[in-house]
Design an enzyme around this catalytic site. Structure first.
Site, PDB file in Angstrom:
ATOM      1  N   LYS A 112       1.224  10.946  -0.459  1.00 50.76           N
ATOM      2  CA  LYS A 112       1.026  11.365  -1.434  1.00 50.76           C
ATOM      3  C   LYS A 112       1.695  13.374  -1.236  1.00 50.76           C
ATOM      4  O   LYS A 112       2.134  13.591  -1.986  1.00 50.76           O
ATOM      5  CB  LYS A 112       0.091  11.088  -2.563  1.00 50.76           C
TER       6      LYS A 112
HETATM    7  C1  LIG Z   1       1.067   5.690  -3.186  1.00 50.18           C
HETATM    8  C2  LIG Z   1       0.267   4.161  -2.421  1.00 50.18           C
HETATM    9  C3  LIG Z   1       0.788   4.084  -1.960  1.00 50.18           C
HETATM   10  C4  LIG Z   1       2.292   3.257  -2.869  1.00 50.18           C
HETATM   11  O1  LIG Z   1       3.260   4.361  -3.292  1.00 50.18           O
HETATM   12  P1  LIG Z   1       4.555   4.041  -4.191  1.00 50.18           P
HETATM   13  O2  LIG Z   1       5.052   4.829  -4.536  1.00 50.18           O
HETATM   14  O3  LIG Z   1       3.312   4.341  -5.475  1.00 50.18           O
HETATM   15  O4  LIG Z   1       4.642   2.424  -4.708  1.00 50.18           O
HETATM   16  C5  LIG Z   1       1.457   3.123  -1.127  1.00 50.18           C
HETATM   17  N1  LIG Z   1       0.745   3.416   0.187  1.00 50.18           N
HETATM   18  C6  LIG Z   1       0.057   4.440   0.267  1.00 50.18           C
HETATM   19  C7  LIG Z   1      -1.440   5.186   1.037  1.00 50.18           C
HETATM   20  C8  LIG Z   1      -0.408   5.510  -0.996  1.00 50.18           C
HETATM   21  O5  LIG Z   1      -1.327   5.933  -1.357  1.00 50.18           O
END
Ligand SMILES: *Cc1c(COP(=O)(O)O)cnc(C)c1O
Length: 497
Positions: A112
């Site tokens: 993120k």
């Molecule tokens: C948010 C997240 C995901 C999923 O990603 P999306 O873009 O919501 O599909 C997968 N792994 C981790 C560690 C995340 O923080």
């Protein structure tokens, strides 16, 4: 040429990038999509020689056309700096026939950070451009990782406040500690009695509450969203797929024009959608393999064409993917429906009222670039342990879901295409699950933070700063509320009751 944005539900069009970033969600409840997806303007051989920041500029300038070069470069330089613990920002690690694209080298050690370290800068620049006088209130629901990354990005940014709701019993101990120790007088972290979907629906309801918005307007506030529905999050995520391809080209792992597959551990469908956009921009991507945990709504969707959220919500060891409503899928639906806002609206209404919908045969045909796989809890743990045993490389639970999907896909198809696995979190963020996957008997009675030192020892990697910090940081946020009281909690924090 200016690229404009429109809502997937047809209620808004001709929207500038900066306006779409400020608004987050479109006024009709739809998501903003670009009128067309721009093609890369430089050949990949040229891009391959570029740094992450340079690549970011080349990609983002095509989407954020109302930003000046100076503004955009300023945003990029402020985001991708020493907050990342490596110069290359997103390193590729080769292990067991795949390339792991490590997207967890930012401030909160999950992917993120790739987008949320730049979003505050895009947003404050957008506010200036549009002469917004109100304070911007970021309202976010999190399944664990978005929350902390958004808090880290927005803490003490002048002209903003940030409120994060997370499922009180649905995140890892380390994730929770990271959030509740967040500094910054403009931050509020709230645990809710409910799951991630409850948090997300609650936030959406607040966004859709006109009366509330008028009240806040009078008090000098306006809402925006840091969730992955914001176009200001989606676009920065395209960058690392372009960058990864470029680096594989530069290192002669790929030859010019050769395809690469990508495997993405998926929740809200933002990360994999970014890969799909990268493909449409001209990156030679073959298959997009969507990896789910036991909440396998997307797996079922890609197999059958029916999206059905009417099922038990399972808590797994990959909590950031414990999601039954993948919001960003709406952007894909809109596109495969041939940019038909009426169809999109119909499906989204069915999802809201019946919890399910089915796409047409013609739409399903346009999904051929995608395929879905899922990993059970047991398979996820096995994958971590196998990969560690075979290579010494330790991956987190989310990445393990993807690695398992890759193994299943390879066994089913014998496809030899080079493959990039999006590695979305540091194993340190999910230390307990990771260590128990490796040796349950040995580690099950140890404290999470003691396990951190064990992980460091067995993997030969340094404990990240983000983890060192929370060992001693005091808890600053203790608010807990019921789902029905989310709105009240927001008003109280803003002193706008
Ligand atoms: C948010 C997240 C995901 C999923 O990603 P999306 O873009 O919501 O599909 C997968 N792994 C981790 C560690 C995340 O923080």
């Amino acid at each position: 040429m200016e690229l404009l944005y429109k809502s997937t539900r047809g209620g808004q069009s001709g929207v500038r990038a900066s306006q779409a970033i400020l608004q987050g969600l479109a006024g009709d409840g739809g998501l903003f999509v670009p009128e067309t997806i721009p093609a890369l303007t430089l050949p990949l051989e040229v891009l391959s020689g570029m740094s992450y920041r340079e690549t970011a500029y080349e990609v983002m300038k095509l989407f954020f056309t109302d930003f000046t070069e100076e503004e955009l470069k300023h945003c990029i330089l402020s985001a991708y700096d020493e907050k990342f613990d490596t110069e290359v920002i997103a390193p590729l690690v080769k292990a067991d026939k795949a390339y792991y694209l490590e997207l967890f080298h930012g401030a909160t050690i999950a992917f993120k950070d790739m987008a949320l370290s730049i979003l505050p800068h895009l947003m404050t620049t957008s506010a200036k451009k549009n002469e917004v006088k109100n304070e911007i209130v970021i309202l976010t629901a999190t399944s664990g990782d978005t929350g902390k990354a958004a808090l880290a990005g927005f803490a003490d940014v002048p002209g903003t406040k940030i409120i994060v709701f997370y499922p009180k019993n649905g995140v890892s101990q380390i994730q929770e500690k990271q959030m509740v120790t967040q500094k910054g007088d403009n931050t509020l972290v709230v645990g809710i009695h409910g799951n991630f979907d409850d948090a997300q629906s609650g936030v959406k309801a607040i966004f859709g509450d006109r009366e509330l918005q008028e009240k806040l307007q009078k008090a000098g506030y306006q809402f925006s969203s840091a969730n992955s529905i914001n176009i200001g999050r989606l676009v920065p995520q395209i960058v690392y797929y372009v960058y990864a391809y470029g680096k594989l080209l530069e290192n002669c792992e790929l030859t010019k024009g050769e395809k690469m597959n990508v495997v993405v551990p998926t929740g809200n469908f933002g990360n994999i959608l970014a890969a799909y956009y990268a493909k449409q921009m001209g990156v030679p991507i073959g298959k997009l393999i969507c990896a789910s945990n036991e909440n396998k709504v997307l797996y079922d969707f890609f197999r059958t064409g029916e999206y059905n959220r009417n099922r038990p919500f399972l808590l797994t060891s990959s909590p950031s993917m414990d999601i039954l409503i993948s919001s960003n899928l709406e952007r894909l639906l809109y596109q495969i429906a041939g940019a038909d806002a009426g169809k999109d609206k119909e499906l989204m209404e069915a999802l809201a009222s019946e919890g399910k919908y089915e796409i047409t045969a013609a739409m399903k045909e346009r999904l051929e670039d995608f395929c879905g796989y899922y990993a059970t809890e047991e398979e996820t743990a096995e994958t971590i342990s196998d990969l560690y045993g075979e290579t010494g490389y330790v991956i987190d639970t989310h990445t393990a879901v993807a690695a398992c999907a890759f193994r299943k896909y390879s066994a089913d198809t014998n496809d030899q295409t080079k493959t990039v696995i999006a590695s979305t979190a540091s194993p340190y963020k999910f230390t307990r699950s990771v260590m128990e996957a490796i040796d349950k008997e040995k580690y099950k009675s140890m404290e999470d933070l003691a396990l951190v030192d064990e992980l460091s020892a067995i993997s030969g990697t340094e404990v990240p700063k983000a983890i060192e910090e929370i060992r001693t940081a005091p808890v600053r946020h203790k608010t807990v509320c019921e789902v029905k009281d989310m709105k009240k909690t927001v008003l109280a924090f803003l002193k706008a009751e």
